[in-house]
Design an enzyme around this catalytic site. Structure first.
Site, PDB file in Angstrom:
ATOM      1  N   ALA A 129      -5.828   5.288   5.654  1.00 33.85           N
ATOM      2  CA  ALA A 129      -6.653   6.309   6.305  1.00 33.85           C
ATOM      3  C   ALA A 129      -7.856   6.682   5.442  1.00 33.85           C
ATOM      4  O   ALA A 129      -8.365   7.801   5.534  1.00 33.85           O
ATOM      5  CB  ALA A 129      -5.819   7.551   6.646  1.00 33.85           C
ATOM      6  N   GLU A 134     -12.655   2.953   5.693  1.00 32.34           N
ATOM      7  CA  GLU A 134     -12.655   2.501   7.081  1.00 32.34           C
ATOM      8  C   GLU A 134     -13.971   2.682   7.840  1.00 32.34           C
ATOM      9  O   GLU A 134     -14.361   1.795   8.607  1.00 32.34           O
ATOM     10  CB  GLU A 134     -11.547   3.227   7.852  1.00 32.34           C
ATOM     11  CG  GLU A 134     -10.159   2.874   7.398  1.00 32.34           C
ATOM     12  CD  GLU A 134      -9.127   3.870   7.898  1.00 32.34           C
ATOM     13  OE1 GLU A 134      -9.161   5.034   7.441  1.00 32.34           O
ATOM     14  OE2 GLU A 134      -8.301   3.484   8.736  1.00 32.34           O
ATOM     15  N   ARG A 181      -5.189   7.357  17.413  1.00 34.88           N
ATOM     16  CA  ARG A 181      -6.505   7.349  16.763  1.00 34.88           C
ATOM     17  C   ARG A 181      -7.547   6.638  17.645  1.00 34.88           C
ATOM     18  O   ARG A 181      -8.738   6.940  17.558  1.00 34.88           O
ATOM     19  CB  ARG A 181      -6.433   6.719  15.371  1.00 34.88           C
ATOM     20  CG  ARG A 181      -7.708   6.900  14.548  1.00 34.88           C
ATOM     21  CD  ARG A 181      -7.539   6.496  13.085  1.00 34.88           C
ATOM     22  NE  ARG A 181      -7.027   7.576  12.245  1.00 34.88           N
ATOM     23  CZ  ARG A 181      -7.795   8.412  11.525  1.00 34.88           C
ATOM     24  NH1 ARG A 181      -9.113   8.310  11.546  1.00 34.88           N
ATOM     25  NH2 ARG A 181      -7.257   9.352  10.795  1.00 34.88           N
ATOM     26  N   PHE A 197      -7.552   1.662  12.062  1.00 35.88           N
ATOM     27  CA  PHE A 197      -6.301   2.178  12.592  1.00 35.88           C
ATOM     28  C   PHE A 197      -6.420   2.609  14.064  1.00 35.88           C
ATOM     29  O   PHE A 197      -6.058   3.713  14.429  1.00 35.88           O
ATOM     30  CB  PHE A 197      -5.888   3.370  11.717  1.00 35.88           C
ATOM     31  CG  PHE A 197      -4.421   3.701  11.704  1.00 35.88           C
ATOM     32  CD1 PHE A 197      -3.517   2.910  11.021  1.00 35.88           C
ATOM     33  CD2 PHE A 197      -3.947   4.816  12.359  1.00 35.88           C
ATOM     34  CE1 PHE A 197      -2.167   3.232  10.991  1.00 35.88           C
ATOM     35  CE2 PHE A 197      -2.597   5.154  12.340  1.00 35.88           C
ATOM     36  CZ  PHE A 197      -1.703   4.365  11.653  1.00 35.88           C
ATOM     37  N   GLU A 240       0.813  -1.694   4.697  1.00 38.30           N
ATOM     38  CA  GLU A 240       1.234  -0.294   4.809  1.00 38.30           C
ATOM     39  C   GLU A 240       2.696  -0.224   5.229  1.00 38.30           C
ATOM     40  O   GLU A 240       3.455   0.610   4.741  1.00 38.30           O
ATOM     41  CB  GLU A 240       0.337   0.442   5.817  1.00 38.30           C
ATOM     42  CG  GLU A 240       0.652   1.924   5.907  1.00 38.30           C
ATOM     43  CD  GLU A 240      -0.376   2.715   6.698  1.00 38.30           C
ATOM     44  OE1 GLU A 240      -1.474   2.191   6.964  1.00 38.30           O
ATOM     45  OE2 GLU A 240      -0.072   3.863   7.059  1.00 38.30           O
ATOM     46  N   THR A 281      -3.562  11.699  10.701  1.00 36.21           N
ATOM     47  CA  THR A 281      -3.248  12.609  11.810  1.00 36.21           C
ATOM     48  C   THR A 281      -1.801  13.103  11.706  1.00 36.21           C
ATOM     49  O   THR A 281      -1.450  14.096  12.320  1.00 36.21           O
ATOM     50  CB  THR A 281      -3.495  11.918  13.165  1.00 36.21           C
ATOM     51  OG1 THR A 281      -2.775  10.684  13.198  1.00 36.21           O
ATOM     52  CG2 THR A 281      -4.978  11.643  13.347  1.00 36.21           C
ATOM     53  N   ARG A 331      -7.503  -1.372   8.882  1.00 34.65           N
ATOM     54  CA  ARG A 331      -8.780  -0.683   8.645  1.00 34.65           C
ATOM     55  C   ARG A 331      -9.405  -0.101   9.919  1.00 34.65           C
ATOM     56  O   ARG A 331      -9.916  -0.827  10.757  1.00 34.65           O
ATOM     57  CB  ARG A 331      -9.747  -1.676   8.026  1.00 34.65           C
ATOM     58  CG  ARG A 331     -10.861  -1.042   7.208  1.00 34.65           C
ATOM     59  CD  ARG A 331     -11.652  -2.135   6.522  1.00 34.65           C
ATOM     60  NE  ARG A 331     -12.412  -1.632   5.400  1.00 34.65           N
ATOM     61  CZ  ARG A 331     -12.983  -2.418   4.474  1.00 34.65           C
ATOM     62  NH1 ARG A 331     -12.875  -3.714   4.552  1.00 34.65           N
ATOM     63  NH2 ARG A 331     -13.659  -1.893   3.487  1.00 34.65           N
ATOM     64  N   PHE A 389      -5.852  -3.869   3.509  1.00 29.49           N
ATOM     65  CA  PHE A 389      -6.555  -3.594   4.774  1.00 29.49           C
ATOM     66  C   PHE A 389      -5.633  -2.995   5.838  1.00 29.49           C
ATOM     67  O   PHE A 389      -5.943  -3.051   7.024  1.00 29.49           O
ATOM     68  CB  PHE A 389      -7.220  -4.866   5.329  1.00 29.49           C
ATOM     69  CG  PHE A 389      -7.972  -5.654   4.293  1.00 29.49           C
ATOM     70  CD1 PHE A 389      -9.103  -5.133   3.698  1.00 29.49           C
ATOM     71  CD2 PHE A 389      -7.524  -6.900   3.892  1.00 29.49           C
ATOM     72  CE1 PHE A 389      -9.784  -5.846   2.726  1.00 29.49           C
ATOM     73  CE2 PHE A 389      -8.200  -7.619   2.916  1.00 29.49           C
ATOM     74  CZ  PHE A 389      -9.330  -7.098   2.333  1.00 29.49           C
ATOM     75  N   GLN A 407       0.831  -1.210   0.000  1.00 34.69           N
ATOM     76  CA  GLN A 407       0.000   0.000   0.000  1.00 34.69           C
ATOM     77  C   GLN A 407       0.863   1.256   0.000  1.00 34.69           C
ATOM     78  O   GLN A 407       0.339   2.355  -0.041  1.00 34.69           O
ATOM     79  CB  GLN A 407      -0.886   0.019   1.248  1.00 34.69           C
ATOM     80  CG  GLN A 407      -1.902  -1.089   1.313  1.00 34.69           C
ATOM     81  CD  GLN A 407      -2.597  -1.161   2.658  1.00 34.69           C
ATOM     82  OE1 GLN A 407      -2.539  -2.167   3.341  1.00 34.69           O
ATOM     83  NE2 GLN A 407      -3.276  -0.090   3.064  1.00 34.69           N
TER      84      GLN A 407
END
Lengths: 480, 777
Positions: B516, B718, B316, B350, B238, B447, B348, B234, B203
Site C-alpha cells: 500500500a 504505487e 480499492r 491493488f 504479500e 483500507t 502495485r 510488487f 513482503q
C-alpha cells in the site's frame, strides 16, 4: 582417436578441471551450487531474462572473443577451453568498482538488484566493444536483460556516462595469459560422463561426422538456445550429447560459386556482418532475433536444424533461395532449404546426418527484398508472423516471386498462390493488395497466445501492402 | 554544513555497491546448512475436477527422494489463507480448483531430484466444467469469493435520467504477472522445541510467521521469519509466499533437516496469483460542457479460486473509480467473482489502477462524444472546493490536481504538440499518432485500518554506531535507505554510522505487510519515534550532568552540544554508556485520523492523496498494430521528497511497469483452463527498447504533504504506476484518427499490437461515423 576425459576451462582467475560432467549439467548450476559464485542469478532458466548473464571467452577464428551468454541454458560441457567470466571477476583497474559498476551506482541503475549482475555483465561486454554507445547500442545490449524495477532509463543513463579505461581493464591485462592457458588445454576430442550420461566434444567437423555415424541418436548441440530448455523446462534426457559450438571448421563464412556459405556453427552475431553487407534489408530483422545473448550463442545451423516453424531465419533464408548441406560420414547432399522442412516436427535429416552449412545465393540484379517480423514485443520475442520476400523484376514487371511465411503454418511456408498471382504484375500497391487477398489459399494459421488466426492473416496481407508502399516510397517514417 | 545522508538528499541505495558486484545476498544465496534438503511440488493438470486417484509410488521411488508430503501429513490445518476465511488449502485433496494447484510435495537430496520426482505422480481426475474468465463465471451464476462492496452517494437513477447526455459502455482490463526477477522461495531451518527459522522472500514476514505457526499447530513465538531483501515484490510476495514457506517448514520439522523450496519460473507463474482482470460496465450522465452528473458502475473481477486479498483489492478498485473527478451522484458495485484460476492477489496499485482506468475511459468517451480534447473534460470535472466529496464520503481537501496538470501542460508543450498530432493525422497516412494527458489521484493508507501501524528497534552501540531494524521489507524501493536517512537526520550523524539489518519477526513483532505504498510513511515514523526516545534519555542525562535544562542539549552536525560544550558523537555516546544510559529503544507509529466503515461505505479510509500526471505521445503502424511511445512527460507529487533520486526511480519504474500492463503483458488461458503465458518467452514485460523515446520525469518540487507525515513526504510506490494510462489513451487517439475521431475506439487492455490493429480494422470497416452508444439525445 586420442581424446581427453576431463573438462578444462578457466573460471575467472582459476583453471578448472572436471572429470565428471553430465550432458544436462548447466553452467549456472555449476557456478551457483558447486562454486558458490552466487552473484550470477537464476531468473527464468530459459534464456529470456538475462539475470544469469556471464561472459564466455573462446579462441575462435578471430582469436579470443568474449561474448555475453545466458548461463542458465549454457551446458557446462560446452565451456571446454573457454574463459568463463562472472560478476565476481569484474573490478576496476584499481581493484575497486569497475567503471560500468560505478556508473550503475552513480545513476541509480539498480533497485531490487536481482537483475543487476546480469545487466552489468551485458553492459560490460558493450563497454569493451563500444566505449561511447548510442541509446540504440545500449538497447541492443540489453535486449536479453529484463528489469522489473527501474524502467531501464537510469541504466541507459549509466551506460552513456560511464568511465573509460578499456586498455587498463583486467580482462585486457590478462589477455595473453588467458590465450596461453586456453591454447595449452589442447584441441583433442573430449569425452565425459556422469551418472550414465555421456558427452562428446569432437575435435573437428570430420571427427563430428565420425561420432554421429557411431552415435546416430545423439543430441547435437550448437548454441543450446533451444536444447537448453529441453533440459531446464522439460527435464528431457539429451544424452549422449554432442557439442559442436567450439568447432572452428564449422564457423566458416565464405563466398564460393556465387553463394555465401555459412557453416553450421556460425552464430547470429558472427554471421551478422557478412549477411548485412550483402542483404542490408535484413538489418532490422537480424537485430530482432532473440536477444543479444541468444544471438551470441544461437546458430543459423541450429535454427534450421531444429525444424521449428517459428524460427526466425528459415523464412528469410528460403525467400533468398538458400540451400542446406547435410553430411553423413563423408557423404554430403545439398537440398533447397524449403524442402528440408517436411511437416511440423519432421525434417529431411537422416539419423547420423547433420547440417554442415547453409548456402545463400548472392543477390542478383533486378531483385528486391524485404523481411518482416511481427511480435507482441519488438525485441526478444518470438514471431507472431515472420515474412521473407524476394521479387525479381524485369522491365517493371515481376518475373519471379518468393514469399515465405513463418508462424503461419507447421513449417516455414511459401505463399505460392500469392507468388503466382504476382508474376507479370508491376510492383504496385494495387498488385500486392490483390495478390495478398489470396493468402488464405496458401496458409490457414492457428490461434494461440501470440495472436489469433484472424490477426495473423490480416497482418500478413498488410505486410505485402506495406512492402509495396515501401518500395514505391510512399510510407512515412515513424517518428518523422 | 550538513550531515551526509540526511533527509531530502539524493542518496544512492544502501545496497547499490553490493547490487552491482553480485555481493548482495538474496534468500537463495544464503549458505545452506549441512544436510539441506530440497522440496518441490506436484501440481494439478486440470482447471476443475475431482481427484479420483493419486499414485505417488513412483515419486517415492525416484532417486534422491527422502519424503513425500501430502495433506494428511500436515500437523495443523490444510490451509494457508491469511484472512481467516479458511478457503485456501495448501494441497488440493478432493476437488481441484485451478490448473497448477499444488497436490503434494516431494523432498529430495537436490532440487533437481525433487523436480524430476514430482513429475512422476500419476493422478487421475473426473473433470468438471470450468469457468476461467469473467464471462464464464457470470454465466455460471457469478459465485463470489468474498462479500461485495457498494459505494454510493446521492441518487444515481434520477440524476442519470435527468442528464442531457448518457453513455453506456464496458471495458475489459487485463491482469498482470508480477514477474519479480527473484522467484518465490523459502529456506526453513528446524530448531529446538517447536522452533523453526525461515528465510523467505516475502513482503510480509509476520504473515508467514502466522501461517506457518497455524500449519504446524504451534504458537507464533516458535516461528521466526527473516528477509534481508527481495529481488522484487510488487505485491506478489504479500501473501503468495505462504504456501511455499509452510511446505519448507513442515518438511524441515518432520525431517529435522533444513529444507529449501524454490520454484521454477514457469511453475511460479502458473501457481501464484496475479493482478486481477476486470470487466467494468458503466453508465455516465453529463452535460453539454462534459461535466459529469452521474456515474453508475459495476466492476467484475477475476478473483480466482479463493478470496486471498480480493476483498480489499476490489474495494480499492471502487475507491479509485472516481480518480480525480467529482461524481455528484454515484453508485459503484464490486463483484469479486470466483473463477477456476489461481487466486489473484495484490499487485502495485491493488485494484486502484483497474478502477482509475475506468474513470479515464469515461472521460474519454465524453470527450469523443462532444468532440473535445479530453483534457478539457478532465479539467471540468476535477475535485475542487464545493465539489469535493468522494463516493466513499471522504472530503478531498488539498486539491492540487489542477496545479499539477497546469504545470505539465506548460512544460510538455501539450497544446502545440496536440495540434501537430492532429495535423499529422490529417494527412491520412499509414502511421498515425496520438497524444494524451492523464492524471492520477491515489489514496494512501491501508483500507484495513489496523494495518496502519508499525514498529522499529533502534540500538546505539557504545562506539556510536547505530543499528536500525523496522517492520518494513526491502524489495528494491529504497525503504531501508530512506529510514536510515531519517535516523541519521534524527541523531545528526553521517549515514555511514547507520546500518539497517534484515527484517525479522523476533526483533520487531506484529508488523504489517510492506504494501500500500506505506513502507516509509509507517516505518520511517516508527524509527523516528525510537530515535526520539533515545535522544530524550541522552538529553536528560547530559542536561542533568551539566546542570542545564534539557533544551540546552542539541544534536548537531559537529556533535552533541550541551550548553557551550560540543562533544563528538562517539565520545558522547561512550560517556553515556559509561554512565549507564539506556541506548536502545523501540518505536511505534499508527496513522492518525483514519477510519472506515465498510458496511455503510463511508469514512476517511485515506490519510492523504498522492497526485501526478503524464503526457504520452505515440506512433501507430495501422497496417500491423505495432506502435512506439515517442515521448512521455511526467510530473509527480511525492510531497517533500525524502530522497528525490530514489523517488524519481520509483516514478520511472512504475510508469514502465504500468505501460507493460497496458500494452504487451497478456495473460492467455487456453480452452482447457491452462495459462499458456507462464514464462518470459511467452509473457512479455517491457524491455529497454520499449520505453518512451524521450522520457522526461520530474517531481513536483513545490509539493509538501499537508498532513504531518514523515518529513512531509508522500508515498510513492504505487501512484505513478497509473501514469501509464496516458499511453493507452494516446493509442486510442491514433486509432480514432482513422475515422476522424468520430468514435472512441475503446481499446481493451492490454492494447497489444493485435488489439490495436483489430481496432483499426473495426474503424476502417465501419460504414460511417455513428454514435451508437448515445441514448440521451
Amino acid at each position: 582417436m586420442a581424446h581427453r576425459t576431463r573438462l578444462t576451462f578457466l573460471l575467472n582467475d582459476r583453471e578448472i578441471a572436471l572429470d565428471a560432467v553430465g550432458a544436462s549439467d548447466t553452467l549456472l548450476d555449476f557456478l551457483r551450487l558447486d562454486r558458490r559464485l552466487t552473484g550470477t542469478k537464476e531468473g527464468c532458466a530459459e534464456g529470456d531474462c538475462g539475470a544469469c548473464t556471464v561472459l564466455v571467452g573462446r579462441l575462435g577464428p578471430q582469436g579470443l572473443v568474449y561474448e555475453s551468454v545466458n548461463a542458465c541454458i549454457r551446458f557446462l560441457a560446452s565451456v571446454d577451453r573457454c574463459h568463463v567470466v562472472t560478476i565476481e571477476h569484474l573490478r576496476g583497474a584499481d581493484g575497486g568498482l569497475h567503471p560500468v559498476q560505478q556508473a550503475m551506482v552513480d545513476f541509480h541503475g539498480a533497485q531490487c538488484g536481482f537483475c543487476t549482475p546480469g545487466i552489468v555483465m551485458s553492459l560490460y561486454a558493450l563497454w569493451m566493444a563500444t566505449p561511447k554507445p548510442s541509446t540504440a547500442d545500449v538497447e541492443t545490449a540489453l535486449q536479453g536483460n529484463l528489469c522489473r524495477c527501474t524502467g531501464y532509463a537510469p541504466i541507459i543513463r549509466a551506460a552513456q556516462n560511464w568511465g573509460g579505461g578499456q586498455s587498463a581493464d583486467p580482462l585486457a591485462a590478462e589477455r595473453d595469459s588467458v590465450i596461453a592457458s586456453l591454447t595449452a588445454m589442447g584441441s583433442d576430442r573430449v569425452e565425459l560422463a556422469k551418472n550414465g550420461e555421456r558427452v562428446i566434444l569432437p575435435a573437428s567437423a570430420d571427427d563430428l561426422a565420425e561420432v554421429l555415424v557411431a552415435e546416430p541418436k545423439a543430441t547435437v548441440i550448437a548454441g543450446a538456445t533451444d536444447v537448453g530448455l529441453w533440459v531446464t523446462k522439460h527435464l528431457r534426457p539429451i544424452s549422449p550429447a554432442v557439442f559442436i559450438g567450439h568447432l572452428n571448421d564449422l564457423k566458416g563464412i565464405e563466398e564460393v560459386d556465387g553463394a555465401l556459405r555459412i557453416g553450421a556453427g556460425v552464430t547470429y552475431t558472427e554471421a551478422e556482418g557478412a549477411i548485412l553487407v550483402r542483404w542490408p534489408h535484413l538489418a532490422a530483422y537480424w537485430n530482432r532475433i532473440g536477444g543479444w545473448q541468444v544471438r551470441n550463442a544461437g546458430t543459423i545451423g541450429g535454427n534450421v536444424a531444429n525444424g521449428s516453424p517459428i524460427g526466425d531465419t528459415p523464412p528469410v533464408l528460403i525467400a533468398l533461395d538458400a540451400r542446406v548441406v547435410l553430411r553423413k560420414g563423408t557423404t554430403r547432399r545439398s537440398l533447397p532449404l524449403q524442402e528440408y522442412f517436411i511437416a511440423y516436427g519432421k525434417q529431411d535429416r537422416a539419423p547420423g546426418e547433420f547440417v554442415e552449412r547453409i548456402d545463400i545465393p548472392l543477390p542478383a540484379a533486378g531483385q528486391v527484398h524485404a523481411a518482416y517480423k511481427i511480435s507482441k514485443r519488438r525485441d526478444e520475442d518470438i514471431s507472431t508472423v515472420a515474412m521473407g520476400i524476394r521479387l525479381t523484376l524485369d522491365d517493371g514487371k515481376i518475373t519471379k516471386a518468393r514469399i515465405v511465411l513463418g508462424g503461419m503454418a507447421g513449417v516455414p511456408k511459401r505463399a505460392s498462390t500469392v507468388e503466382a498471382a504476382l508474376i507479370g504484375q508491376p510492383l504496385t500497391e494495387d498488385a500486392l493488395v490483390a495478390a495478398a487477398a489470396r493468402l488464405g489459399e496458401d496458409v490457414q494459421p492457428l490461434s494461440d497466445w501470440r495472436g489469433s488466426a484472424e490477426y495473423r492473416m490480416i497482418v500478413a496481407r498488410n505486410l505485402l501492402r506495406r512492402f509495396a508502399l515501401e518500395q514505391t516510397g510512399t510510407l512515412e517514417e515513424v517518428g518523422a | 554544513m550538513s550531515i551526509k545522508g540526511g533527509v531530502h538528499q539524493d542518496l544512492i541505495h544502501d545496497s547499490a555497491a553490493k547490487h552491482v558486484s553480485g555481493r548482495a545476498e538474496y534468500t537463495d544465496d544464503i549458505l545452506e546448512p549441512v544436510g539441506t534438503l530440497h522440496a518441490y511440488l506436484g501440481f494439478s493438470t486440470v482447471a476443475h475436477g475431482r481427484i479420483t486417484s493419486i499414485d505417488l509410488s513412483a515419486v517415492r521411488a525416484a532417486p534422491g527422494v527422502v519424503e513425500v508430503i501430502t495433506a494428511d501429513d500436515l500437523p495443523g490445518e490444510n490451509d494457508v489463507s491469511a484472512n481467516g476465511m479458511h478457503d485456501e488449502p495448501l494441497f488440493a485433496t478432493d476437488e481441484v480448483l485451478f490448473w497448477g494447484q499444488p497436490l503434494f510435495a516431494v523432498v529430495a537430496e537436490t532440487r533437481d531430484a525433487a523436480r524430476r520426482a514430482a513429475a512422476l505422480a500419476e493422478v487421475s481426475y473426473d473433470t468438471l466444467p470450468h469457468a476461467t474468465d469473467i464471462a464464464a463465471s457470470r454465466a455460471a451464476g457469478a459465485p463470489l469469493v468474498t462479500p461485495p462492496l457498494t459505494l454510493k452517494r446521492g441518487a444515481v437513477k434520477p440524476a442519470m435520467a435527468a442528464a442531457p447526455h448518457r453513455i453506456k459502455g464496458q471495458m475489459e482490463i487485463g491482469g498482470q504477472d508480477h514477474f519479480y526477477l527473484e522467484g518465490q522461495l523459502s529456506l526453513a531451518i528446524p530448531g529446538e522445541d517447536e522452533d523453526v527459522r525461515i528465510f523467505c522472500s516475502t513482503q510480509h514476514p509476520t504473515e508467514v510467521q502466522h501461517v506457518v505457526a497455524h500449519a504446524l499447530g504451534v504458537p507464533a513465538h516458535s516461528v521466526t521469519v527473516t528477509v534481508r531483501r527481495m529481488g522484487g515484490g510488487f505485491g506478489g510476495k504479500e501473501t503468495q509466499m505462504n504456501a511455499f514457506a509452510v511446505i519448507a517448514a513442515v518438511a524441515a520439522k518432520r525431517l529435522n533437516r533444513p529444507v529449501k523450496l524454490r520454484l521454477d519460473r514457469d511453475d511460479d507463474m502458473s501457481s501464484t496469483g496475479k493482478r486481477h482482470d476486470f470487466l467494468a460496465e458503466y453508465e455516465v450522465g453529463f452535460d453539454d460542457e462534459g461535466r459529469i452528473l452521474a456515474v453508475d458502475g459495476d466492476f467484475f473481477a477475476r478473483c480466482g479460486f479463493c478470496s486471498d486479498l480480493s476483498g480489499p483489492v476490489t474495494d480499492r478498485a471502487l475507491f479509485h473509480a472516481d480518480n480525480a473527478y467529482f461524481y455528484p451522484d454515484v453508485e459503484l458495485r464490486s463483484h469479486p467473482l470466483m473463477t477456476h484460476t489461481v487466486s489473484n492477489t495484490a499487485f502495485r496499485g491493488f485494484g486502484g489502477p483497474q478502477g482509475l482506468i475506468v474513470a479515464e475511459r469515461i472521460v474519454e468517451e465524453i470527450a469523443y462524444h462532444l468532440g473535445r480534447d479530453a483534457l478539457e473534460v478532465r479539467r471540468a470535472n476535477f475535485y475542487g472546493p464545493g465539489r469535493d466529496l468522494t463516493p466513499y464520503h471522504q472530503q478531498v481537501t488539498d486539491n492540487i490536481m489542477a496545479e499539477v496538470v497546469d504545470e505539465l501542460v506548460a512544460t510538455s508543450n501539450y497544446a502545440a504538440r496536440r495540434q501537430a498530432v492532429l495535423d499529422w493525422n490529417a494527412k491520412g497516412g499509414i502511421i498515425r499518432k496520438g497524444i494524451a494527458l492523464t492524471p492520477v489521484k491515489f489514496g494512501i493508507s491501508f483500507t484495513a485500518t489496523w494495518f496502519n501501524q508499525a514498529g522499529a528497534l533502534v540500538h546505539v552501540y557504545s562506539d556510536g554506531s547505530i543499528q536500525v531494524n523496522h517492520g518494513g521489507t526491502e524489495m528494491g524501493q529504497g525503504l531501508h535507505t530512506k529510514v536510515a536517512q531519517v535516523v541519521a537526520e534524527a541523531f545528526q550523524v553521517d549515514i555511514d554510522r547507520v546500518k539497517i539489518t534484515a527484517t525479522t519477526t523476533d526483533k520487531v513483532p506484529n508488523t504489517s505487510a510492506t504494501a500500500a505504498s506505506s513502507g516509509t510513511d509507517l516505518n520511517g515514523m516508527a524509527a523516528l519515534n525510537a530515535c526520539e526516545a533515545i535522544k530524550a534519555r541522552l538529553a536528560a542525562w547530559a542536561a542533568d550532568k551539566a546542570g542545564l535544562p534539557a533544551e540546552a542539549v542539541v544534536f548537531g552536525t559537529e556533535g552533541v552540544s550541551v550548553g557551550d560544550k560540543v562533544t563528538d558523537w562517539a565520545k558522547f555516546i561512550g560517556a553515556a554508556y559509561m554512565d549507564r544510559v539506556q541506548l536502545s529503544a523501540t518505536g511505534f507509529y499508527k496513522t492518525p485520523e483514519i477510519h472506515w466503515n465498510r458496511d455503510t461505505g463511508q469514512g476517511r479510509p485515506f490519510y492523504y492523496f498522492a497526485y501526478g500526471a503524464s503526457v504520452s505521445e505515440v506512433s501507430v503502424d495501422t497496417l500491423t498494430g505495432e506502435y512506439r511511445v515517442e515521448r512521455t512527460d511526467i510530473l509527480h507529487d511525492v510531497g517533500k521528497s525524502l530522497n528525490p533520486a530514489i523517488d524519481l526511480g520509483q516514478v520511472e519504474g512504475a510508469f514502465v511497469q504500468g505501460m507493460g500492463w497496458l500494452t504487451t503483458e497478456e495473460l492467455w488461458w487456453d480452452d482447457k483452463g491452462r495459462l499458456r503465458t507462464h514464462a518470459p518467452s511467452t509473457y512479455k514485460i517491457p524491455v529497454a527498447s520499449d520505453i518512451p523515446r524521450e522520457f522526461n520525469v520530474k517531481l513536483a518540487s513545490w509539493s509538501e504533504n499537508r498532513e504531518p507525515t514523515i518529513k512531509r513526504s508522500k508515498a510513492v510506490g504505487e501512484p505513478p504506476f497509473m501514469l501509464a494510462v496516458s499511453v493507452l489513451e494516446a493509442l486510442n487517439m491514433a486509432v480514432a484518427s482513422l475515422d476522424g475521431y468520430a468514435n472512441c475506439p475503446k481499446l481493451d487492455t492490454p492494447a497489444t499490437p493485435e488489439r490495436v490493429l483489430m481496432a483499426c480494422e473495426a474503424l476502417r470497416s465501419a460504414p460511417a461515423p455513428a454514435k451508437v452508444l448515445e441514448i440521451g439525445e
